[in-house]
Design a protein around this motif. Structure first.
Motif, PDB file in Angstrom:
ATOM      1  N   ASP A 155       0.830  -1.206   0.000  1.00 24.85           N
ATOM      2  CA  ASP A 155       0.000   0.000   0.000  1.00 24.85           C
ATOM      3  C   ASP A 155       0.865   1.256   0.000  1.00 24.85           C
ATOM      4  OD1 ASP A 155      -2.310  -1.548   0.103  1.00 24.85           O
ATOM      5  OD2 ASP A 155      -2.298  -1.603   2.285  1.00 24.85           O
ATOM      6  N   ALA A 182      -2.008   5.608   2.836  1.00 25.01           N
ATOM      7  CA  ALA A 182      -1.524   4.228   2.848  1.00 25.01           C
ATOM      8  C   ALA A 182      -1.879   3.542   4.166  1.00 25.01           C
ATOM      9  CB  ALA A 182      -0.014   4.196   2.619  1.00 25.01           C
ATOM     10  N   SER A 186      -4.428   0.307   4.624  1.00 17.34           N
ATOM     11  CA  SER A 186      -3.925  -0.875   5.322  1.00 17.34           C
ATOM     12  C   SER A 186      -4.817  -1.249   6.498  1.00 17.34           C
ATOM     13  CB  SER A 186      -2.491  -0.620   5.813  1.00 17.34           C
ATOM     14  OG  SER A 186      -1.616  -0.382   4.731  1.00 17.34           O
TER      15      SER A 186
END
Length: 252
Positions: A155, A182, A186
């Motif tokens: 990610d 990100a 996640s």
């Protein structure tokens, strides 16, 4: 008769004088007013303070989003909702209970991070030993370390590629505006993975109950009505809340 006539003349006169007396009393009472405007100044410091106050109000407005998306809250609340759906209790526990539990567990998990922010950034800034920029940098560092530990590398690599930044050599080279999305992706991925694992035992119990009812010819009876008490007994006997909360705490 004379007294009645006198009253008939006096009462209208008093009624006419009451508004004037009220206006005079209102003029005698000082009513505070609040005025907000933009004026000229020759001192740049006043402009700087006004901008700082505006930025502070903006941060306070974004505080709920920061608490929800940059901490452990997202994973906790999603997993608890998956658990409620898997057990099949519909609205029990209610949303207020799940959100409150997730919020207090978030404070528990993030307490070391908040303590570092207070000791390294907030207290020195209050004591005027560091400036505003340095305080912001110090406050952001513990949050970045927490998010890096929970962010998946794929990610992070995806957002680094989309941001078109230079390939970072260390974590310090990754900008915060790349790290935050990100981290959120996640957390969503991890929460859905945990939710899938939660569904498996309860789904197996539903299938067993449905098979038994089908073999008995009770096709018109909803299997959920029969499996729900068994799900509750299984969850209570396994001490499900302790196992769930303990596993979530260890996942961080």
């Amino acid at each position: 008769m004379k007294r009645g006539a006198f009253l008939l003349i006096l009462i209208p006169a008093l009624l006419m004088l009451l508004p004037a007396a009220a206006v005079r009393a209102a003029q005698e009472v000082a009513i505070p007013t609040l005025q907000i405007g933009i004026g000229a100044t020759n001192e740049p410091g006043q402009v700087s303070i006004a901008i700082q106050v505006l930025l502070l109000l903006t941060v306070l407005a974004l505080a709920p989003s920061i608490l929800v998306l940059m901490t452990s809250f997202t994973r906790l609340v999603i997993v608890f909702h998956f658990l409620r759906q898997a057990v099949g209790t519909q609205t029990m526990p209610p949303n207020q209970v799940l959100v409150g539990l997730s919020l207090f567990l978030t404070f528990f998990i993030m307490y070391p991070v908040f303590e570092r922010i207070n000791n390294d950034a907030f207290q020195p800034y209050i004591a005027q030993t560091i400036g505003q920029d340095e305080a912001f940098t110090r406050a952001l560092q513990p949050l970045r370390e927490f998010m890096f530990k929970q962010t998946h590398e794929d990610d992070l690599a995806m957002f680094i590629g989309m941001a078109k930044v230079a390939r970072p050599k260390t974590f310090a080279d990754i900008p915060t505006h790349v790290l935050i999305p990100a981290f959120i992706i996640s957390e969503l991925k991890t929460a859905f993975q945990i939710g899938f694992l939660i569904y498996i035992p309860f789904l197996m119990l539903d299938m067993i109950v449905a098979s038994v009812l089908l073999s008995m010819g009770m096709m018109m009876l909803p299997p959920v009505m029969i499996s729900l008490p068994f799900k509750l007994i299984l969850f209570v006997m396994a001490d499900g809340w302790r196992l769930m909360v303990g596993s979530l705490m260890q996942s961080f």
